[in-house]
Design an enzyme around this catalytic site. Structure first.
Site, PDB file in Angstrom:
ATOM      1  N   ASN A  38       0.795  -1.172   0.080  1.00  0.00           N
ATOM      2  CA  ASN A  38      -0.213   0.156  -0.150  1.00  0.00           C
ATOM      3  C   ASN A  38       0.865   1.342  -0.189  1.00  0.00           C
ATOM      4  O   ASN A  38       0.333   2.314  -0.123  1.00  0.00           O
ATOM      5  CB  ASN A  38      -0.751   0.059   1.128  1.00  0.00           C
ATOM      6  CG  ASN A  38      -0.338  -0.024   2.608  1.00  0.00           C
ATOM      7  OD1 ASN A  38       1.014  -0.367   2.600  1.00  0.00           O
ATOM      8  ND2 ASN A  38      -0.811   0.595   3.508  1.00  0.00           N
ATOM      9  N   HIS A  39       2.279   1.175  -0.022  1.00  0.00           N
ATOM     10  CA  HIS A  39       2.934   2.464  -0.079  1.00  0.00           C
ATOM     11  C   HIS A  39       4.386   2.180  -0.651  1.00  0.00           C
ATOM     12  O   HIS A  39       4.631   0.899  -0.740  1.00  0.00           O
ATOM     13  CB  HIS A  39       3.066   2.971   1.516  1.00  0.00           C
ATOM     14  CG  HIS A  39       4.285   2.433   2.082  1.00  0.00           C
ATOM     15  ND1 HIS A  39       5.371   2.646   2.267  1.00  0.00           N
ATOM     16  CD2 HIS A  39       3.723   1.503   2.976  1.00  0.00           C
ATOM     17  CE1 HIS A  39       5.981   2.083   3.189  1.00  0.00           C
ATOM     18  NE2 HIS A  39       5.133   1.213   3.730  1.00  0.00           N
ATOM     19  N   PRO A  40       4.972   2.949  -1.065  1.00  0.00           N
ATOM     20  CA  PRO A  40       6.289   2.732  -1.899  1.00  0.00           C
ATOM     21  C   PRO A  40       7.104   1.909  -0.870  1.00  0.00           C
ATOM     22  O   PRO A  40       7.468   1.934   0.314  1.00  0.00           O
ATOM     23  CB  PRO A  40       6.895   4.114  -2.039  1.00  0.00           C
ATOM     24  CG  PRO A  40       6.511   4.886  -1.116  1.00  0.00           C
ATOM     25  CD  PRO A  40       5.088   4.510  -0.777  1.00  0.00           C
ATOM     26  N   GLN A  45      11.446  -3.800   3.371  1.00  0.00           N
ATOM     27  CA  GLN A  45      10.445  -4.671   2.949  1.00  0.00           C
ATOM     28  C   GLN A  45      10.611  -5.760   1.917  1.00  0.00           C
ATOM     29  O   GLN A  45      10.202  -6.883   2.075  1.00  0.00           O
ATOM     30  CB  GLN A  45       9.302  -3.897   2.153  1.00  0.00           C
ATOM     31  CG  GLN A  45       8.712  -2.685   2.959  1.00  0.00           C
ATOM     32  CD  GLN A  45       7.606  -2.144   1.771  1.00  0.00           C
ATOM     33  OE1 GLN A  45       7.261  -2.379   0.949  1.00  0.00           O
ATOM     34  NE2 GLN A  45       7.138  -0.948   2.558  1.00  0.00           N
ATOM     35  N   CYS A 161       1.350  -1.636   5.064  1.00  0.00           N
ATOM     36  CA  CYS A 161       2.779  -1.498   5.622  1.00  0.00           C
ATOM     37  C   CYS A 161       2.651  -0.119   6.242  1.00  0.00           C
ATOM     38  O   CYS A 161       1.822   0.816   5.892  1.00  0.00           O
ATOM     39  CB  CYS A 161       3.845  -1.362   4.708  1.00  0.00           C
ATOM     40  SG  CYS A 161       4.149  -2.916   3.541  1.00  0.00           S
TER      41      CYS A 161
END
Length: 732
Positions: A38-40, A45, A161
């Protein structure tokens, strides 16, 4: 699975302070699957996903590698790029052209990988040069990957995240089977596939979070996630609050409120947007009371009626606010019906031991809440608001914890928020948008919020926007037009999102913001009964003139209305729909009016049009249609006609009953246009009517010029007051 890989993954998680929840959802997947975040993505990650891939039984070193699809300019350290192949992870560039057409070739290539039992992680694109800028461009999710997953019949797992107090937390949600809409155009357009990806993330987050926490518990967990020392709130008085300060002040204040109110009762809050109002709101939640947000702009009689409808016997306000706003007459009438307490006096009642007890309870706020409010539940009422009353007497709207939290999750699925963002909240707490999106959303998302007491200070608000470097702003067309006329060109240079709602956005306002500030206003739609947002335009999916696509989790149905051919009555269902109404003189529990579609559906009363891509166009309220010569005419369309003729003035269209003596016995209604234009004439309206391709039946039969059209505190036109201007009292 090789033992050394498992040990390395555990050590990396410990070293990099990674917290994982829901890993069992990936363990049960034995086929190929697509992971979307859901995000860069950051390099941590990648390591985390490597660890998750190794948790699959017997899949750690066999089969296809995990494709880590990330932009080539993403900040992956060299040591990580060397380590990933050993962990059976292959880095791939989603923008690489593998055939004649990048989109088609990439989709087919990924589909083949998933069919072979492989796994792939796709992250939104965020270039490193924009990594720390609040004004960075919007993230670009690769929506074509969803098409590949559908072709391969592979499940999609959503990764939520978020930072957790100096840690990186990741929640793996249950798998979804991608079933895109059947329209061919939607399949071919990447921007709508990307929007679909965001919606699936939002729906997965809704399913994971709803029913698990109250607003107080959500506040406590946000404080743990973002750190108790993180700056959170500020207001026009200069007061500020961090997470820890908000929890401590609310817990201390609750010591006195618990003595002055009954458990489970509804308690009125008569305050503008401020740190004090937010603290009072959460202090009531800490002890299991239901805050009732009262509208101080409606007058004494409607306010007393609201307190009677909501069974409100105790109201909290501020002596300084009452004096500055000139509300002494209103308060005098209210004191005859309710116990009114001033926060200035409440502070003097605090004993040293109560301060100490509140401070100690704030160290363990979630446990203290379970002790002080043992009966609190996410499905129970969390706030009582009242409808605007623009077309009649206001009704009470009961919203649950799940309603308010769901709408925040739905908005975060559509609008990307950053830690550097600052939301300028100009809307009062009694306005549903001012409560949910203007207050609760930034608090629970960990972004700063600056509260202003009134949205009508057109000269001061642009200056505050520039001084605070605000990046998010929401308001009505009336307010946004006022800010644009009074602002300097550089006042909104930091702004990322400007959202308009509550009334139609005029083309003149849209053009003014684009020409002066280079900002595209995103129009949205909502009702108090929906907590309140139902649809909103986004940079990924925007249609001027529409109010956007329905939020994730919102289902829509359209019902034909006799006499209206180009629109239908909208009914909605979703986790953000209210518990029910409190009607004047009715029972003391909420009830939703029955719907032909069954339980849980709410008839919005709005006539809308839905296009092929799912964008909603609001044509007007069903009550805002007049029957003229047997045809149903939208009063909103008449107002838009007047706005095109005289864009610098405000207009209100109403329908009056026809006097049968004056019309030879004919019945029906007459269109009346009330305008602030000093010299309105039908000839100008007629020329614009022909330009817009409307029938002459839309031409008002009567034009009335007034100095100022009455407005409600929310910025909407007060149609009841407009009708009172046209209909003389019996004594006249």
């Amino acid at each position: 699975m090789k033992g050394w890989r498992f040990i390395v993954s555990k050590l990396l998680c410990r070293m990099l302070r990674l917290e994982v929840q829901g890993a069992e959802h990936l363990t049960g997947v034995t086929t190929g699957c697509l992971l979307i975040a859901n995000h860069p993505g950051r390099f941590r990650q990648g390591i985390l996903l490597a660890w998750l891939s190794l948790q699959q039984a017997g899949r750690g070193s066999e089969g296809e590698p995990l494709l880590f699809m990330v932009h080539p300019e993403a900040p992956l350290p060299r040591w990580l790029r060397l380590l990933l192949p050993a962990l059976h992870i292959h880095v791939a560039d989603p923008t690489e052209q593998r055939g004649a057409h990048t989109l088609a070739s990439s989709s087919q290539w990924l589909s083949q990988h998933l069919r072979a039992g492989g796994r792939a992680l796709v992250l939104p694109m965020a270039l490193p040069s924009h990594a720390v800028s609040a004004a960075r461009p919007h993230l670009k999710p690769y929506g074509w990957s969803l098409l590949a997953a559908q072709q391969a019949e592979a499940p999609v797992l959503a990764l939520c995240c978020e930072p957790r107090n100096r840690r990186l937390g990741l929640t793996l949600l249950p798998p979804l089977q991608p079933t895109l809409p059947s329209e061919g155009e939607l399949r071919l357009r990447r921007q709508y596939a990307a929007q679909w990806a965001q919606d699936r993330l939002g729906e997965a987050a809704l399913a994971h979070h709803l029913g698990r926490q109250t607003l107080w518990q959500a506040l406590c967990r946000a404080a743990h996630r973002h750190g108790r020392r993180r700056m959170l709130l500020s207001d026009a008085t200069g007061r500020t609050a961090r997470y820890g300060q908000l929890l401590t002040r609310a817990m201390i204040l609750s010591r006195i409120l618990s003595q002055q109110t009954e458990p489970g009762s509804r308690v009125g809050i008569l305050l503008p947007g401020s740190v004090a109002a937010t603290t009072t709101f959460f202090a009531l939640h800490a002890i299991g009371r239901i805050p009732a947000l009262l509208n101080f702009t409606v007058g004494a009689a409607p306010l007393r009626s609201a307190c009677q409808t909501g069974r409100i016997s105790v109201v909290y306000t501020s002596r300084l606010f009452v004096h500055k706003a000139g509300l002494e007459p209103l308060l005098t009438g209210l004191q005859s019906q309710c116990q009114v307490h001033f926060l200035e006096d409440v502070r003097t009642l605090l004993k040293p031991w109560q301060l100490l007890a509140g401070g100690l309870l704030a160290l363990f706020p979630e446990r203290s809440h379970r002790h002080l409010a043992p009966n609190s539940h996410p499905a129970q009422p969390a706030a009582l608001l009242f409808t605007s009353g623009s077309e009649g007497e206001p009704k009470g709207v009961l919203l649950s914890h799940d309603n308010l939290l769901a709408n925040g999750i739905q908005m975060r699925a559509r609008i990307d928020l950053h830690a550097e963002d600052l939301l300028l909240n100009v809307l009062p707490l009694f306005h549903a948008f001012g409560l949910t999106v203007g207050t609760l959303l930034p608090i629970l998302a960990g972004i700063r919020c600056h509260c202003l007491p009134s949205p009508l200070d057109y000269h001061h608000i642009p200056e505050v926007t520039y001084r605070t470097r605000a990046t998010l702003l929401a308001g009505t067309d009336t307010f946004l037009a006022g800010y644009a006329r009074c602002a300097d060109p550089g006042d909104f240079q930091w702004m990322r999102y400007v959202v308009a709602g509550a009334e139609p956005l005029r083309e003149e306002t849209r053009r003014l913001w684009m020409e002066r500030f280079g900002i595209r206003i995103l129009e949205g739609y909502g009702t108090t009964e929906a907590s309140p947002v139902l649809a909103v335009n986004t940079p990924l999916a925007c249609r001027p003139g529409s109010v956007g696509r329905p939020l994730p989790g919102v289902a829509c149905r359209l019902d034909a209305v006799p006499g209206i051919h180009d629109g239908a009555l909208l009914s909605v269902k979703g986790p953000n729909i209210m518990l029910g109404y409190l009607l004047p003189g009715g029972e003391d529990h909420g009830c939703i009016p029955p719907s032909p579609h069954g339980e849980g559906w709410y008839a919005s009363g709005d006539i809308v049009r839905l296009d092929e891509q799912g964008f909603l166009y609001i044509l007007g309220r069903v009550k805002r249609f007049a029957k003229i010569a047997g045809e149903m005419i939208s009063l909103a369309a008449v107002e838009q006609l007047a706005a095109s003729a005289w864009p610098d003035h405000r207009h209100a269209a109403v329908a009056l009953g026809v006097n049968q003596r004056e019309t030879g016995g004919r019945t029906g209604e007459q269109l009346v246009l009330v305008t602030e234009h000093p010299h309105p004439n039908r000839r100008t309206l007629l020329s614009h009517l022909r330009t817009r391709g409307l029938a002459e039946i839309h031409l008002p039969g009567r034009l009335v010029s007034v100095t100022a059209i009455p407005l409600l505190g929310s910025g909407k036109i007060d149609y009841a007051a407009v009708l009172a201007l046209l209909i003389p009292s019996p004594g006249e």
